[in-house]
Enzyme design. Structure first.
Site, PDB file in Angstrom:
ATOM      1  N   ARG A 101      17.402 -58.128  38.864  1.00 14.65           N
ATOM      2  CA  ARG A 101      17.364 -57.064  37.595  1.00 14.65           C
ATOM      3  C   ARG A 101      17.300 -56.002  38.462  1.00 14.65           C
ATOM      4  O   ARG A 101      16.779 -55.185  39.136  1.00 14.65           O
ATOM      5  CB  ARG A 101      16.385 -56.881  36.705  1.00 14.65           C
ATOM      6  N   GLY A 128      16.195 -51.426  38.374  1.00 18.08           N
ATOM      7  CA  GLY A 128      14.921 -51.043  38.162  1.00 18.08           C
ATOM      8  C   GLY A 128      13.150 -51.342  39.092  1.00 18.08           C
ATOM      9  O   GLY A 128      13.559 -52.099  39.824  1.00 18.08           O
ATOM     10  N   ILE A 152       9.471 -51.771  39.892  1.00 14.45           N
ATOM     11  CA  ILE A 152       8.035 -52.791  39.402  1.00 14.45           C
ATOM     12  C   ILE A 152       8.180 -52.880  38.275  1.00 14.45           C
ATOM     13  O   ILE A 152       7.760 -51.695  37.309  1.00 14.45           O
ATOM     14  CB  ILE A 152       7.184 -52.844  40.305  1.00 14.45           C
ATOM     15  N   GLY A 210      15.030 -53.585  32.070  1.00 15.47           N
ATOM     16  CA  GLY A 210      15.835 -54.056  33.607  1.00 15.47           C
ATOM     17  C   GLY A 210      16.694 -55.188  33.033  1.00 15.47           C
ATOM     18  O   GLY A 210      15.987 -56.029  32.773  1.00 15.47           O
ATOM     19  N   PHE A 219      13.744 -56.856  27.806  1.00  8.88           N
ATOM     20  CA  PHE A 219      13.140 -55.608  27.586  1.00  8.88           C
ATOM     21  C   PHE A 219      11.507 -55.950  27.776  1.00  8.88           C
ATOM     22  O   PHE A 219      11.339 -57.987  27.281  1.00  8.88           O
ATOM     23  CB  PHE A 219      12.972 -54.503  26.364  1.00  8.88           C
ATOM     24  N   CYS A 223       7.335 -49.156  36.905  1.00  9.69           N
ATOM     25  CA  CYS A 223       8.524 -49.094  37.372  1.00  9.69           C
ATOM     26  C   CYS A 223       9.300 -47.393  38.682  1.00  9.69           C
ATOM     27  O   CYS A 223       9.665 -47.063  38.022  1.00  9.69           O
ATOM     28  CB  CYS A 223       8.873 -48.029  35.860  1.00  9.69           C
TER      29      CYS A 223
END
Length: 233
Positions: free
Chosen positions: A83, A85, A87, A158, A170, A187
């Site tokens: 995905r 993004g 962490i 992500g 989400f 993030c």
């Protein structure tokens, strides 16, 4: 309105849920490749995971603040994912939503898709008297994002998209144990905190009630309708 097939997976390991998403996505991709794109189906999975850190494609290992031995001792799994993004953390008391949607039947605009996911969470929060907002340049939903020192994230996002079929989604903090976020830089965003409905409202929420509110908002924002009969084994 287009239908989507809804399944609440309950409590399920991250790997099992990931494999299941991939299965649904691949089935849709096969239909597209076979020249039968109208046969693709929309799905929406809801799940709670055991404690796990997941790293997106742009994530940095330096954003994990504990070593592997400590993480394992605490019973926290770790996955590098496909995905977008950085962490984040998933765990009990958090509603994780995985929409597997064929955006070619809706709109071919990933930005709009992400804004709509944010809108679902913003509207769900409003049901509980909280003002969820977007933060410029940062995906997800926040409280007080424009007030330095008070910015706190309540929902991380992500996604992955393959031939306009989505997966991942989400993570909405409802009754989440926020101490797990202390061991990462969520993030990849420093000096901003994480929150939950429970923390903001000072009480635990009924998870099933929150899911129902969220589902209703998902239907309205995406102009789709849940079909609770599951079409596959």
């Amino acid at each position: 309105m287009q239908p989507f097939f809804l399944r609440d997976l309950g409590h399920l390991s991250y790997q099992t849920a990931w494999d299941y998403q991939e299965k649904l996505l691949q089935e849709n991709l096969v239909l597209k490749a076979s020249g039968n794109p109208d046969a693709t189906r929309h799905f929406f999975l809801l799940v709670e995971h055991p404690p796990v850190y997941t790293m997106g494609k742009s994530g940095l290992m330096e954003h994990v603040l504990i070593d592997d031995a400590t993480r394992i001792q605490k019973g926290i799994e770790f996955f590098k994912t496909n995905r977008g993004g950085d962490i984040t953390y998933h765990g009990p008391g958090q509603i994780v939503g995985y929409p597997i949607l064929d955006l070619e039947k809706l709109y071919t605009d990933i930005g709009k898709y992400l804004r709509n996911l944010e809108e679902v969470i913003i509207r769900t929060m409003a049901h509980y008297g909280l003002k969820g907002e977007r933060s410029s340049g940062e995906t997800g939903v926040w409280l007080d994002p424009s007030i330095p020192g008070q910015e706190r994230k309540i929902c991380a996002m992500g996604v992955r998209c393959s031939r306009w079929v989505t997966m991942h989604g989400f993570a909405f903090n409802v009754n989440t144990d926020l101490s797990y976020f202390d061991m990462i830089i969520p993030c990849g965003i420093r000096q901003k905190s994480v929150t939950s409905l429970e923390k903001e409202l000072g009480k635990k929420l009924d998870m099933e009630e929150v899911k129902l509110v969220l589902l209703r908002e998902f239907e309205q924002v995406f102009e789709m309708e849940a079909n609770r009969s599951w079409p596959i084994s």
